[in-house]
Design a protein around this motif. Sequence first.
Motif: not given
Length: 641
Positions: A421-429
């Motif tokens: 799966h693609p990586n994301g950002q911790n800013g989503f909580g």
Amino acid sequence: MATLSPSAPTGQNNWYTGPVTLNVSATDDVGIAKFQYSLNGGAAYIDVPVEGAPTSATASAVITQEGNTSVRYRAVDTSGNVAAFRSISVRIDTRAPAASYPAITDGHVGHVATLIPTRTDPAPGSGGVAVLNMYLDGKLVPPLPVQTSDLSLGVHTLAVHLSDAASSSAKYTQTFIVTTSFADVGTLITRFVTAGSVPAEVGEALQAKVDQAKALADAGSAKRASQVLNGFVSVAGRIPPGSARSTLVGDARYLIDQLEGRLAPEPATGLESEPAEGPKFIPDPVLAPLPHKADADYNVLIFSKTTGFRHDHIPHTVAAIQKLGIAHNFNVDVYDPQLPTVTLPTSPFLSLDTLKQYDTIVFESNVGHPGPLNATTEQPNFEAYMKQGGGYVGIHGAADSFEIGTWPWYGDLAGGFFTSHPNGQNGFGQCGSCIHTEVVTEDKTHPATAHLPARWMTVDELYNFDRNMRADVHTLLSLNEDSYQRSLNSGNAATNPLRLMNGDHPIAWCQNWGGGKAFSNILGHFRTQYYDDAFMQIVLGGIETTAGRKDANCSSYRETSRLIEADRAAGLLTADAADAAGAALDIARDSYLARNYTTAIPALNSIVDLANDKASGDAAARSELARQARELREWMQNLNR
């Protein structure tokens, strides 16, 4: 010892978004003179005096230092003895991330630029900056690079709502003006010719006009340059109507107005920021068994045992399905030894008779390799349960369980195995691997999808699979890969597109499998989904249909192909009939995969006609073949509407 106040972080991911009070305590048989704490690894200590030299004392200090600080603390007694230091981690981030647009200069940008906002978190911040939402001219859009060639000339706004790992958030709105130039027009011509939207010979004629007009303008002959550009507009009229023609004509007229001094006064531009709300923290629910109701309509089992990665949405999913059970009158049991307050004491998969008490089983992110069901004592019982008409609902990580080498049957049941799966950002909580995507509702006739719009946005962890299952299952929902392949929230995908599923990406489907009914929804990593009524209606539709409480067309080409071959092998269809039915089914399936539904429908009609012919074989076999072909035809007709 030491504690922090507030005891629970005020932000996400164990970060505080404001000052933190360090509370320290100690005892000493002589008397405590003071406490000390250090914010720089012991290079310097700050005194916190204690009055009266008590043998037991407490003190407090307010910590405001930004970043992830290992705070050392110690006590000093009245004899000057210094205790060994201890440490506690204090993570503070009070500053919101910032955005800028490097491609925009003095509020202006050309017509062939790419707008990618630069997102930074002031050091030493929590990092993980996510674009929670993005708005182009006030309209919510996926967080992707913006091609100015897709915009009209003139003033626009581009806004990003940012949040970092601590959930410190802000919204930045850039007002800018799209302009053009002779060079931009030349680049646009080349792009349109390459894309096939402008014929090559027309492109050559247009480029000649651009070169001639630029030379005249550079020589100071603005009037003659304008005349040439009017000729450019005439040549552009030979382009078929569409965005290419309107863009080139608009740019030429802009240049004419510029040469003749007729451009309208420009509005104010600039970058403005405002506070914004960050993601809300959702605590884990307190789980308890749902009391059985004697008059419940049916029984559901949730299976969320894991022997691999443990998804943090699991308790939220359990609570949400229990809530559905109360609202829709079905009993809910849970088997997951890692949820001791709610689990059944022993595995129901050890007994086929026990499994048969449940009308459907929800496999909820039951991640594990080789898997959380024993290959000898449990897997055979589940296969027998499905063969005898059982139900299966797979949610998210259900596709990341077991292995094709040891239990391929499960992969076919689930629809496919997870690969990445693609990586994301911790800013989503509470979801560092989630990104935005547009979901396409392909079949609105299923109870799980009837309430959904044709296209809708969500934020989730987006699985890739070991196969494209479209030919094998009845796809209900799919992902528009264009909506996230260049996501601003996934590493450098904005400039290095993600490798996905080659543009065809089913994400929820159903099928009739092994005698039972199966439904998979591989969204559902983000715990917020289980507090969304529309998402839970998808789950409810899967439960109700696999439990046999609501009807759904879950026909698939694989199901009918296997039926034809089984009937051939058993002598229930003649060889000629099986050959003809198989050939027609191949045409229908290939037409479906090419999205040519009008070709699929007559091929399926021919199978119905063949099945109605007594000479084709056994009456019961022909009846079932006709039924399946009619369901496939109904599906194709719905897709063709």
